[in-house]
Write a protein that holds these residues in place. Sequence first.
Motif, PDB file in Angstrom:
ATOM      1  N   ALA A 184       0.834  -1.211   0.000  1.00  0.00           N
ATOM      2  CA  ALA A 184       0.000   0.000   0.000  1.00  0.00           C
ATOM      3  C   ALA A 184       0.866   1.258   0.000  1.00  0.00           C
ATOM      4  CB  ALA A 184      -0.936   0.002   1.202  1.00  0.00           C
ATOM      5  N   VAL A 185       1.951   1.251   0.756  1.00  0.00           N
ATOM      6  CA  VAL A 185       2.858   2.398   0.801  1.00  0.00           C
ATOM      7  C   VAL A 185       3.560   2.553  -0.537  1.00  0.00           C
ATOM      8  CG1 VAL A 185       4.949   3.339   1.876  1.00  0.00           C
ATOM      9  CG2 VAL A 185       3.172   2.273   3.292  1.00  0.00           C
ATOM     10  N   ILE A 186       4.031   1.440  -1.077  1.00  0.00           N
ATOM     11  CA  ILE A 186       4.718   1.477  -2.377  1.00  0.00           C
ATOM     12  C   ILE A 186       3.775   2.014  -3.443  1.00  0.00           C
ATOM     13  CG2 ILE A 186       5.758   0.057  -4.200  1.00  0.00           C
ATOM     14  CD1 ILE A 186       6.718  -1.829  -1.877  1.00  0.00           C
ATOM     15  N   ALA A 187       2.551   1.550  -3.444  1.00  0.00           N
ATOM     16  CA  ALA A 187       1.574   2.019  -4.445  1.00  0.00           C
ATOM     17  C   ALA A 187       1.351   3.522  -4.317  1.00  0.00           C
ATOM     18  CB  ALA A 187       0.253   1.265  -4.284  1.00  0.00           C
ATOM     19  N   LEU A 247      17.262   6.297 -21.087  1.00  0.00           N
ATOM     20  CA  LEU A 247      17.107   5.549 -19.838  1.00  0.00           C
ATOM     21  C   LEU A 247      15.866   5.993 -19.070  1.00  0.00           C
ATOM     22  CD1 LEU A 247      20.844   5.620 -18.724  1.00  0.00           C
ATOM     23  CD2 LEU A 247      19.564   3.594 -19.446  1.00  0.00           C
ATOM     24  N   TRP A 248      15.549   7.294 -19.134  1.00  0.00           N
ATOM     25  CA  TRP A 248      14.432   7.837 -18.352  1.00  0.00           C
ATOM     26  C   TRP A 248      13.072   7.375 -18.879  1.00  0.00           C
ATOM     27  CZ3 TRP A 248      10.911  11.888 -19.898  1.00  0.00           C
ATOM     28  CH2 TRP A 248      10.027  12.268 -18.885  1.00  0.00           C
ATOM     29  N   LEU A 249      12.898   7.354 -20.190  1.00  0.00           N
ATOM     30  CA  LEU A 249      11.583   6.967 -20.734  1.00  0.00           C
ATOM     31  C   LEU A 249      11.140   5.583 -20.267  1.00  0.00           C
ATOM     32  CD1 LEU A 249      11.654   8.488 -24.321  1.00  0.00           C
ATOM     33  CD2 LEU A 249      10.187   9.150 -22.401  1.00  0.00           C
ATOM     34  N   PRO A 250      11.984   4.558 -20.361  1.00  0.00           N
ATOM     35  CA  PRO A 250      11.540   3.257 -19.837  1.00  0.00           C
ATOM     36  C   PRO A 250      11.291   3.286 -18.330  1.00  0.00           C
ATOM     37  CG  PRO A 250      13.537   2.999 -21.160  1.00  0.00           C
ATOM     38  CD  PRO A 250      13.288   4.465 -21.026  1.00  0.00           C
ATOM     39  N   VAL A 251      12.066   4.094 -17.597  1.00  0.00           N
ATOM     40  CA  VAL A 251      11.902   4.182 -16.141  1.00  0.00           C
ATOM     41  C   VAL A 251      10.506   4.678 -15.777  1.00  0.00           C
ATOM     42  CG1 VAL A 251      12.631   5.592 -14.168  1.00  0.00           C
ATOM     43  CG2 VAL A 251      14.318   4.311 -15.476  1.00  0.00           C
ATOM     44  N   VAL A 252       9.991   5.634 -16.522  1.00  0.00           N
ATOM     45  CA  VAL A 252       8.642   6.143 -16.249  1.00  0.00           C
ATOM     46  C   VAL A 252       7.617   5.014 -16.384  1.00  0.00           C
ATOM     47  CG1 VAL A 252       6.836   7.739 -17.014  1.00  0.00           C
ATOM     48  CG2 VAL A 252       9.206   8.499 -16.935  1.00  0.00           C
ATOM     49  N   PHE A 253       7.755   4.220 -17.424  1.00  0.00           N
ATOM     50  CA  PHE A 253       6.824   3.097 -17.615  1.00  0.00           C
ATOM     51  C   PHE A 253       7.021   2.024 -16.545  1.00  0.00           C
ATOM     52  CE2 PHE A 253       6.835   5.097 -21.803  1.00  0.00           C
ATOM     53  CZ  PHE A 253       5.472   5.261 -21.982  1.00  0.00           C
ATOM     54  N   MET A 254       8.278   1.822 -16.134  1.00  0.00           N
ATOM     55  CA  MET A 254       8.538   0.872 -15.046  1.00  0.00           C
ATOM     56  C   MET A 254       7.870   1.344 -13.759  1.00  0.00           C
ATOM     57  SD  MET A 254      12.525  -0.127 -15.434  1.00  0.00           S
ATOM     58  CE  MET A 254      13.271  -0.077 -17.059  1.00  0.00           C
ATOM     59  N   GLN A 255       7.950   2.641 -13.473  1.00  0.00           N
ATOM     60  CA  GLN A 255       7.319   3.190 -12.268  1.00  0.00           C
ATOM     61  C   GLN A 255       5.807   2.966 -12.302  1.00  0.00           C
ATOM     62  OE1 GLN A 255      10.552   6.745 -11.541  1.00  0.00           O
ATOM     63  NE2 GLN A 255       8.619   7.292 -12.429  1.00  0.00           N
ATOM     64  N   MET A 256       5.206   3.110 -13.457  1.00  0.00           N
ATOM     65  CA  MET A 256       3.759   2.873 -13.575  1.00  0.00           C
ATOM     66  C   MET A 256       3.438   1.404 -13.330  1.00  0.00           C
ATOM     67  SD  MET A 256       2.442   5.421 -16.588  1.00  0.00           S
ATOM     68  CE  MET A 256       3.775   5.347 -17.743  1.00  0.00           C
ATOM     69  N   ARG A 257       4.279   0.512 -13.829  1.00  0.00           N
ATOM     70  CA  ARG A 257       4.041  -0.918 -13.597  1.00  0.00           C
ATOM     71  C   ARG A 257       4.241  -1.266 -12.127  1.00  0.00           C
ATOM     72  NH1 ARG A 257       6.385  -5.027 -17.431  1.00  0.00           N
ATOM     73  NH2 ARG A 257       4.797  -6.270 -16.406  1.00  0.00           N
ATOM     74  N   LEU A 258       5.288  -0.698 -11.514  1.00  0.00           N
ATOM     75  CA  LEU A 258       5.524  -0.939 -10.087  1.00  0.00           C
ATOM     76  C   LEU A 258       4.336  -0.462  -9.262  1.00  0.00           C
ATOM     77  CD1 LEU A 258       9.268   0.167  -9.868  1.00  0.00           C
ATOM     78  CD2 LEU A 258       8.388  -2.181  -9.768  1.00  0.00           C
ATOM     79  N   ARG A 259       3.829   0.719  -9.606  1.00  0.00           N
ATOM     80  CA  ARG A 259       2.645   1.279  -8.929  1.00  0.00           C
ATOM     81  C   ARG A 259       1.465   0.318  -9.053  1.00  0.00           C
ATOM     82  NH1 ARG A 259       0.310   5.674 -12.534  1.00  0.00           N
ATOM     83  NH2 ARG A 259      -0.210   3.757 -13.621  1.00  0.00           N
TER      84      ARG A 259
END
Length: 158
Positions: A38-41, A95-107
Amino acid sequence: MLYFVLKYLHVVGAAVLLGTGAGIAFFMLAAHLGGKPAVIAGVARIVVIADFIFTATAVVVQPITGTLLVLNVGYSFWDGWVVWSIVLYVITGALWLPVVFMQMRLRDFAAVAAAEGKPLPKEYHRIFWLWFAFGIPAFTAVAVILWLMIAKPQIGFF
């Protein structure tokens, strides 16, 4: 006066990129180490918003103000420090563009785990460490670009 306005905007943009990158990395890592879905999300949700508001804005402003500064001051686009700044900027973006999508998946993984009362899936952990691995060279490149902008070292390119 134009020079000072451009330089101010360019330096502020660089500071935003470096500062937002450091802040996002800190909060994502702290949330991850806490291990509570929940905190990570919640943190990842805010991080994604911050990336779109602050980082994306600075990403657009930097090449515009940088180009206008080069033209206004009379630097050459072929000066070594300018070339390396541009090369590192492109690498950072790649490097940043994929990171944004990774953050959305992690969320999303964390939100589902929190809603279902389950632990984070293995895919979450795999993506997190990939996110972390992409962030190190991206952050380092931004720090080097900032140094290049300040020091303007004589670097032979051709």
